[in-house]
Design a protein around this motif. Structure first.
Motif, PDB file in Angstrom:
ATOM      1  N   TYR A 111       0.994  -1.595   0.279  1.00 17.98           N
ATOM      2  CA  TYR A 111      -0.013   0.088   0.560  1.00 17.98           C
ATOM      3  C   TYR A 111       1.186   1.203   0.251  1.00 17.98           C
ATOM      4  CZ  TYR A 111      -3.362  -3.451   1.846  1.00 17.98           C
ATOM      5  OH  TYR A 111      -4.032  -4.496   2.503  1.00 17.98           O
ATOM      6  N   TYR A 119       0.728   5.391   0.554  1.00 17.86           N
ATOM      7  CA  TYR A 119      -0.523   6.325   1.466  1.00 17.86           C
ATOM      8  C   TYR A 119       0.465   8.104   1.445  1.00 17.86           C
ATOM      9  CZ  TYR A 119      -2.867   2.498   3.779  1.00 17.86           C
ATOM     10  OH  TYR A 119      -3.864   1.032   3.755  1.00 17.86           O
ATOM     11  N   GLN A 127       0.365  11.288   4.274  1.00 19.08           N
ATOM     12  CA  GLN A 127       0.327  12.053   4.936  1.00 19.08           C
ATOM     13  C   GLN A 127       0.402  12.905   5.667  1.00 19.08           C
ATOM     14  OE1 GLN A 127       1.723  10.186   8.362  1.00 19.08           O
ATOM     15  NE2 GLN A 127       0.097  11.143   9.492  1.00 19.08           N
ATOM     16  N   GLN A 150      -2.852  15.430   9.423  1.00 17.17           N
ATOM     17  CA  GLN A 150      -4.228  15.207   8.691  1.00 17.17           C
ATOM     18  C   GLN A 150      -3.824  13.724   9.207  1.00 17.17           C
ATOM     19  OE1 GLN A 150      -7.036  16.252   7.049  1.00 17.17           O
ATOM     20  NE2 GLN A 150      -5.777  17.774   8.238  1.00 17.17           N
ATOM     21  N   GLY A 151      -4.719  12.409   8.356  1.00 15.50           N
ATOM     22  CA  GLY A 151      -4.749  10.816   8.758  1.00 15.50           C
ATOM     23  C   GLY A 151      -4.127  10.561   7.393  1.00 15.50           C
ATOM     24  N   LEU A 152      -3.945   8.664   7.263  1.00 17.39           N
ATOM     25  CA  LEU A 152      -3.227   8.609   6.291  1.00 17.39           C
ATOM     26  C   LEU A 152      -4.302   8.635   5.039  1.00 17.39           C
ATOM     27  CD1 LEU A 152      -1.870   7.938   8.359  1.00 17.39           C
ATOM     28  CD2 LEU A 152      -1.629   5.307   7.615  1.00 17.39           C
ATOM     29  N   LEU A 167       4.143   7.075   2.692  1.00 14.53           N
ATOM     30  CA  LEU A 167       4.514   5.947   3.730  1.00 14.53           C
ATOM     31  C   LEU A 167       3.859   4.839   2.824  1.00 14.53           C
ATOM     32  CD1 LEU A 167       2.739   7.032   7.126  1.00 14.53           C
ATOM     33  CD2 LEU A 167       5.363   6.563   6.502  1.00 14.53           C
ATOM     34  N   PHE A 171       4.536  -1.115   7.890  1.00 11.70           N
ATOM     35  CA  PHE A 171       4.541   0.163   7.565  1.00 11.70           C
ATOM     36  C   PHE A 171       6.250   0.732   7.718  1.00 11.70           C
ATOM     37  CE2 PHE A 171       0.509   2.540   6.589  1.00 11.70           C
ATOM     38  CZ  PHE A 171      -0.172   1.705   7.620  1.00 11.70           C
ATOM     39  N   ALA A 208       9.000   4.070   8.009  1.00 11.03           N
ATOM     40  CA  ALA A 208       9.403   5.354   7.937  1.00 11.03           C
ATOM     41  C   ALA A 208       8.739   6.221   7.337  1.00 11.03           C
ATOM     42  CB  ALA A 208      11.005   5.534   8.730  1.00 11.03           C
TER      43      ALA A 208
END
Lengths: 109, 113
Positions: free
Chosen positions: B33, B35, B37, B41-43, B91, B104, B106
């Motif tokens: 995945y 993402y 960020q 805020q969220g992912l 991420l 995840f 870093a």
């Protein structure tokens, strides 16, 4: 619309002061709810997975619970090292993953 | 064993330049995945690879964003003609199968000047 909402956005507690973080969700066909911890400058780290209403998981000072509409992350007698951002994520039936914006937790010594 | 590795850890670029971000997942993990960020805020989900299936690109914000996963392992996220609003932490996560725990990296902090 599928949504995951976390509250509060930020929480400051004294060391030893217990509290709860909330994750409420409106998704079609929940397949699992995940809690992660994220420290500054790092990626999220897995804490718990919950799959069905009534389920509970515990790890040290943390306990996660799940109902049909929300999950709580209870923290008992927290320590300064518990300070972090706690993220909730929901997997739903289309295999989509939706993260909440997180709760920034700060434990004061 | 080794976790998810992302490189570079930081990237500063000028508006209009292209950038490539790399992710090395945990060996044997079939799902990967990406993402984004942003501060406070969220992912934000970008793209999802699962085995040999067609990737789920539904989260990519514009056609300037693309990603590939070679040999079911390493993934590269490419942002073309970067804009200032692309500044964020990107991420990458991998998991042994879909709907499983995500591990995840870093992240790569991208700054577009």
């Amino acid at each position: 619309e599928d949504q995951v909402t976390q509250s509060p956005e930020a929480l400051r507690l004294q060391e030893g002061e217990s509290s709860s973080l909330n994750c409420s969700y409106t998704v079609s066909g929940l397949r699992g709810l995940f809690w992660y911890r994220q420290d500054p400058g790092k990626g999220p780290e897995f804490l718990f997975t919950l799959y069905s209403a009534g389920e509970e998981k515990e790890k040290e000072r943390l306990k996660a619970t799940l109902t049909k509409k929300e999950s709580f992350l209870h923290i008992t007698a927290p320590k300064p090292e518990d300070s972090a951002t706690y993220l909730c994520a929901v997997h739903h039936r289309d295999d989509k993953i939706i993260f909440g914006k997180g709760t920034r937790l700060h434990i004061l010594p | 064993g080794a976790g998810v590795s992302q490189s570079p850890s930081n990237k500063v670029t000028e508006k209009g330049k292209d950038v490539e971000l790399r992710c090395d997942p945990i060996s044997g993990h079939t799902a990967l995945y990406w993402y984004r960020q942003s501060l406070g805020q969220g992912l934000e989900f970008l793209i999802y690879f699962q085995g040999n299936s067609a990737p789920d690109k539904s989260g990519l914000p514009s056609d300037r964003f693309s990603a590939e996963r070679t040999g079911g392992s390493v993934s590269t996220l490419t942002i073309q003609r970067t804009q200032q609003e692309d500044s964020a932490v990107y991420l990458c996560a991998s998991s042994p199968r879909t709907r499983s725990i995500q591990y995840f990296g870093a992240g790569t902090r991208l700054s577009v000047l």
